[in-house]
Design an enzyme around this catalytic site. Sequence first.
Site, PDB file in Angstrom:
ATOM      1  N   GLU A 140      -8.956  -5.963 126.575  1.00  0.00           N
ATOM      2  CA  GLU A 140      -9.728  -6.853 127.256  1.00  0.00           C
ATOM      3  C   GLU A 140      -9.133  -7.859 128.063  1.00  0.00           C
ATOM      4  OE1 GLU A 140     -12.731  -6.543 128.239  1.00  0.00           O
ATOM      5  OE2 GLU A 140     -12.937  -4.599 127.153  1.00  0.00           O
TER       6      GLU A 140
ATOM      7  N   TYR B  45     -17.485 -13.638 126.290  1.00  0.00           N
ATOM      8  CA  TYR B  45     -17.433 -12.144 126.885  1.00  0.00           C
ATOM      9  C   TYR B  45     -16.538 -11.359 125.783  1.00  0.00           C
ATOM     10  CZ  TYR B  45     -15.391  -8.031 129.225  1.00  0.00           C
ATOM     11  OH  TYR B  45     -14.897  -6.843 129.306  1.00  0.00           O
TER      12      TYR B  45
ATOM     13  N   ASP C 194     -19.646  -9.835 132.143  1.00  0.00           N
ATOM     14  CA  ASP C 194     -18.301 -10.331 132.804  1.00  0.00           C
ATOM     15  C   ASP C 194     -18.487  -9.914 134.614  1.00  0.00           C
ATOM     16  OD1 ASP C 194     -18.765  -7.326 133.669  1.00  0.00           O
ATOM     17  OD2 ASP C 194     -16.466  -7.071 133.226  1.00  0.00           O
TER      18      ASP C 194
END
Length: 359
Positions: free
Chosen positions: A41, A124, A142
């Site tokens: 990520e 997030y 996102d």
Amino acid sequence: MKIETNNDTYISNKLITWYQTNRRELPWRETTNPYIIWISEIILQQTRVAQGLDYFNRFVARFPNVQALAEASEDEVLKYWQGLGYYSRARNLHTAAKTIMQQFGGKFPTDYSDVKSLKGIGDYTAAAIVSFAWNKPYAVVDGNVYRVLSRLFAIETPIDTTQGKKVFAELASSLLSHQQAGLHNQAIMELGALQCVPQNPDCTICPLADVCMAYLQQNVSDYPKKQGKIKTRNRYFHYLYIIYKKQTTWIQKRQDDDIWKGLYQFPLIETEQPCEWEALSQMEEWKKVFQGCGKITVQTISPVRKHVLSHQTLYATFYQIEVENTGDLSSNYQQIATDELDSYAVPILIHKYLISLDL
Ligand code: SF4
């Protein structure tokens, strides 16, 4: 602003069905290991999947778990990050790995707020980790999700405002399937990446076309709304690649809270305006660098290299300079052999310059 989401189960089901046949096979999708999800990520926040894949593979091969990352030196972590940009993210990964070792006994925390307390992990990333790893009901938002939701519900609130963040976070949460939170989150992000693309999406094949307000109104390209462009500033970097007896040079580590903190560079003079060599060599900073160096010979001056970052544009010039004596250089900078340059983590701008020299 309250947005009606009567279709929520319908939307989530459609998303998940679409995802199961259209998703890309990616290494971090085949795991529920929070460490692997976390690294992927953070890498993907700043790069496209195709580009990030190589970095991801190299990074997790060298640092396969929290402990390996925590025990590495910051220089090595940055070296593995070199070229990805946004180096504070690599430093934060390193810091967070140490925190996990010290405060969580080396075990990745499972609680959303604990995960969010780690350096560099915001809403997030925390939602992505806990939903992908443990199916916890936290919705991700996102850039892809902003785009999909803004079009689906024709939302006029700009995404780059505090109000926009709130509206979209609430909407994403209300749509989330609590039973399949991880899959739902992956699905909506993938829809944004593959189907609801920024320019000219082919809405005729979209699984959500029948409920998409922007498509039904024929104004898809109007969304997402943005408030305004962020101002960018220009900076002018003059790098001094100083060479003594063909084999010694000097570098310094960037320490200030600025771009590229922790990376290495040649001695640098920064100016606020473009500056030619004649003017540069009259500056106090230049004189200070070359104090006691005797005769200095400028061998080459590179063409100006433009380097665009998110909020600033850099114009860099490299001066290759031979000095007669070492003067104060070794007191002010780190002395190294020129053939060691490649072993230091440097901004990609400098890396490209070194490649052009064929060192
Ligand atoms: S119909 Fe078009 S605009 Fe709407 S979600 Fe699908 S791809 Fe995006």
